[in-house]
Design a protein around this motif. Structure first.
Motif, PDB file in Angstrom:
ATOM      1  N   UNK A  13      -1.878  -7.365   3.675  1.00  0.00           N
ATOM      2  CA  UNK A  13      -2.005  -8.742   4.159  1.00  0.00           C
ATOM      3  C   UNK A  13      -1.448  -9.722   3.127  1.00  0.00           C
ATOM      4  N   UNK A  14      -1.752  -9.489   1.855  1.00  0.00           N
ATOM      5  CA  UNK A  14      -1.234 -10.360   0.790  1.00  0.00           C
ATOM      6  C   UNK A  14       0.290 -10.288   0.726  1.00  0.00           C
ATOM      7  N   UNK A  15       0.845  -9.109   0.909  1.00  0.00           N
ATOM      8  CA  UNK A  15       2.299  -8.948   0.923  1.00  0.00           C
ATOM      9  C   UNK A  15       2.941  -9.664   2.096  1.00  0.00           C
ATOM     10  N   UNK A  16       2.310  -9.576   3.269  1.00  0.00           N
ATOM     11  CA  UNK A  16       2.840 -10.293   4.444  1.00  0.00           C
ATOM     12  C   UNK A  16       2.747 -11.803   4.244  1.00  0.00           C
ATOM     13  N   UNK A  17       1.670 -12.271   3.618  1.00  0.00           N
ATOM     14  CA  UNK A  17       1.552 -13.696   3.313  1.00  0.00           C
ATOM     15  C   UNK A  17       2.630 -14.151   2.336  1.00  0.00           C
ATOM     16  N   UNK A  18       3.064 -13.261   1.455  1.00  0.00           N
ATOM     17  CA  UNK A  18       4.131 -13.591   0.513  1.00  0.00           C
ATOM     18  C   UNK A  18       5.449 -13.866   1.232  1.00  0.00           C
ATOM     19  N   UNK A  34       0.871  -1.181   0.000  1.00  0.00           N
ATOM     20  CA  UNK A  34       0.000   0.000   0.000  1.00  0.00           C
ATOM     21  C   UNK A  34       0.901   1.222   0.000  1.00  0.00           C
ATOM     22  N   UNK A  35       0.595   2.157  -0.879  1.00  0.00           N
ATOM     23  CA  UNK A  35       1.349   3.411  -0.967  1.00  0.00           C
ATOM     24  C   UNK A  35       0.580   4.472  -0.201  1.00  0.00           C
ATOM     25  N   UNK A  36       1.262   5.123   0.715  1.00  0.00           N
ATOM     26  CA  UNK A  36       0.639   6.214   1.474  1.00  0.00           C
ATOM     27  C   UNK A  36       1.363   7.504   1.140  1.00  0.00           C
TER      28      UNK A  36
END
Length: 133
Positions: free
Chosen positions: A99-104, A82-84
């Motif tokens: 969440x998908x990135x952490x699962x990766x 996510x870009x903030x």
């Protein structure tokens, strides 16, 4: 990357529904993600929380600004980061794993474990020597 595990990592076999075209196989997205030379490195670097692009580039080393930007954009498209953007002067941007990135991180850690166990032998074989460096 990770602590050495006493038991080998195992994974359940996953069955995918049949697809009409093998090029559309759902496994390809995973292979594409892990096959990108910088994407797993960036995901691993973001494992502890958000970072600014300059911090990422410094922490990684050896990545050009152009490649970092391209990879972060790709990761954003894949919903891995996510870009903030902060409304400040000068503008500030941070990237954080979703969440998908952490699962990766799970297959990235598994790959790191494999490298820890077999990387020297593989490197030696590629170099045409019997030495494991």
């Amino acid at each position: 990357m990770t602590a050495v595990l006493s038991a080998p990592i195992t994974a359940e076999e996953v069955e995918f529904p049949p697809v009409d075209y093998i090029s559309d196989c759902p496994v390809r997205i995973g292979v594409d993600i892990l096959g990108n030379s910088w994407l797993p490195v960036i995901a691993y670097t973001l494992r502890h929380g958000p970072m600014r692009p300059g911090e990422l580039r410094t922490a990684i080393g050896g990545i050009s600004q152009k490649m970092l930007t391209q990879t972060l954009r790709r990761m954003e498209q894949l919903t891995l980061v996510e870009r903030r953007r902060f409304a400040e002067a000068p503008p500030r941007v941070e990237y954080e794993l979703t969440d998908a990135g952490r699962d990766l991180l799970i297959p990235i850690f598994a790959l790191g474990e494999w490298v820890h166990r077999h990387g020297r032998a593989a490197s030696a074989a590629l170099a045409g020597t019997d030495d494991e460096f």
